[in-house]
Design a protein around this motif. Structure first.
Motif, PDB file in Angstrom:
ATOM      1  N   SER A  19      -4.982  16.189  -2.229  1.00 45.53           N
ATOM      2  CA  SER A  19      -4.258  15.132  -1.040  1.00 45.53           C
ATOM      3  C   SER A  19      -3.895  14.003  -1.297  1.00 45.53           C
ATOM      4  CB  SER A  19      -5.300  15.043   0.171  1.00 45.53           C
ATOM      5  OG  SER A  19      -6.549  14.120  -0.515  1.00 45.53           O
ATOM      6  N   SER A  20      -3.154  13.498  -0.506  1.00 47.36           N
ATOM      7  CA  SER A  20      -2.320  12.162  -1.073  1.00 47.36           C
ATOM      8  C   SER A  20      -3.145  11.009  -1.435  1.00 47.36           C
ATOM      9  CB  SER A  20      -1.531  11.805  -0.012  1.00 47.36           C
ATOM     10  OG  SER A  20      -2.037  11.389   1.199  1.00 47.36           O
ATOM     11  N   LEU A  21      -4.669  11.015  -0.895  1.00 53.73           N
ATOM     12  CA  LEU A  21      -5.720  10.075  -0.984  1.00 53.73           C
ATOM     13  C   LEU A  21      -6.128  10.244  -2.430  1.00 53.73           C
ATOM     14  CD1 LEU A  21      -7.477   9.679   2.408  1.00 53.73           C
ATOM     15  CD2 LEU A  21      -6.071   8.139   1.354  1.00 53.73           C
ATOM     16  N   ASN A  22      -6.270  11.449  -3.023  1.00 51.70           N
ATOM     17  CA  ASN A  22      -6.832  11.571  -4.167  1.00 51.70           C
ATOM     18  C   ASN A  22      -5.854  11.562  -5.462  1.00 51.70           C
ATOM     19  OD1 ASN A  22      -9.368  12.124  -2.974  1.00 51.70           O
ATOM     20  ND2 ASN A  22      -9.093  14.276  -2.684  1.00 51.70           N
ATOM     21  N   ILE A  23      -4.904  11.159  -5.307  1.00 53.54           N
ATOM     22  CA  ILE A  23      -3.675  11.270  -6.392  1.00 53.54           C
ATOM     23  C   ILE A  23      -4.084  10.042  -7.133  1.00 53.54           C
ATOM     24  CG2 ILE A  23      -1.406  10.936  -6.950  1.00 53.54           C
ATOM     25  CD1 ILE A  23      -0.539  12.654  -4.599  1.00 53.54           C
ATOM     26  N   LEU A  24      -4.134   8.891  -6.383  1.00 56.16           N
ATOM     27  CA  LEU A  24      -4.251   7.439  -7.142  1.00 56.16           C
ATOM     28  C   LEU A  24      -5.641   7.134  -6.845  1.00 56.16           C
ATOM     29  CD1 LEU A  24      -2.971   5.629  -9.088  1.00 56.16           C
ATOM     30  CD2 LEU A  24      -1.983   4.548  -7.333  1.00 56.16           C
ATOM     31  N   SER A  25      -6.397   6.741  -7.786  1.00 57.34           N
ATOM     32  CA  SER A  25      -7.782   5.847  -7.338  1.00 57.34           C
ATOM     33  C   SER A  25      -7.772   4.412  -8.031  1.00 57.34           C
ATOM     34  CB  SER A  25      -8.807   6.475  -7.908  1.00 57.34           C
ATOM     35  OG  SER A  25      -8.819   6.944  -9.304  1.00 57.34           O
ATOM     36  N   SER A  26      -8.687   3.916  -7.784  1.00 61.13           N
ATOM     37  CA  SER A  26      -8.615   2.371  -8.433  1.00 61.13           C
ATOM     38  C   SER A  26      -9.113   2.559  -9.821  1.00 61.13           C
ATOM     39  CB  SER A  26      -9.754   1.615  -7.838  1.00 61.13           C
ATOM     40  OG  SER A  26     -10.988   2.170  -7.689  1.00 61.13           O
ATOM     41  N   TYR A  33      -5.303  -3.397  -7.855  1.00 56.89           N
ATOM     42  CA  TYR A  33      -4.888  -2.178  -6.746  1.00 56.89           C
ATOM     43  C   TYR A  33      -6.005  -2.040  -5.893  1.00 56.89           C
ATOM     44  CZ  TYR A  33      -3.819   2.452  -4.882  1.00 56.89           C
ATOM     45  OH  TYR A  33      -3.546   3.382  -4.104  1.00 56.89           O
ATOM     46  N   TYR A  34      -5.650  -2.183  -4.786  1.00 55.85           N
ATOM     47  CA  TYR A  34      -6.786  -1.815  -3.533  1.00 55.85           C
ATOM     48  C   TYR A  34      -6.169  -0.959  -2.857  1.00 55.85           C
ATOM     49  CZ  TYR A  34     -10.032  -2.632   0.295  1.00 55.85           C
ATOM     50  OH  TYR A  34     -10.672  -2.508   1.277  1.00 55.85           O
TER      51      TYR A  34
END
Length: 92
Positions: A19-26, A33-34
């Protein structure tokens, strides 16, 4: 050459999509990045570090008047058995 290209395309098709939320994490992003939680802001930050809440951005819940409503708002976790009128008529 062509076989390797076909295998690469097939491997990419088999890979699960995230999903789009899991592509880039902190952990995989720059230090500042927040990510956030996909919620909309209710105001804005001032130059001096304050925060101004805007009333038009706050959620507005419309609740009907339930003063003479027969049902209760909550359901008990251990309900009692209540016999309906059809069951009592059938028993007679």
């Amino acid at each position: 050459m062509a076989m390797g290209l076909i295998q690469g395309v097939a491997r990419a098709m088999r890979r699960k999509r995230t999903s789009s939320l899991n592509i880039l994490s902190s952990k995989r992003a720059p230090r500042d990045y927040y990510k956030g939680k996909n919620c909309k802001p209710t105001g804005f930050h001032t130059r001096k570090g304050g925060y101004v809440v805007q009333d038009e951005k706050l959620p507005n819940y419309v609740v009907p008047d339930l003063t003479d409503f027969k049902l209760k708002p909550y359901v008990s976790q251990c309900p009692r058995e209540v016999k309906s009128a059809a069951e009592t008529d059938a028993a007679k």
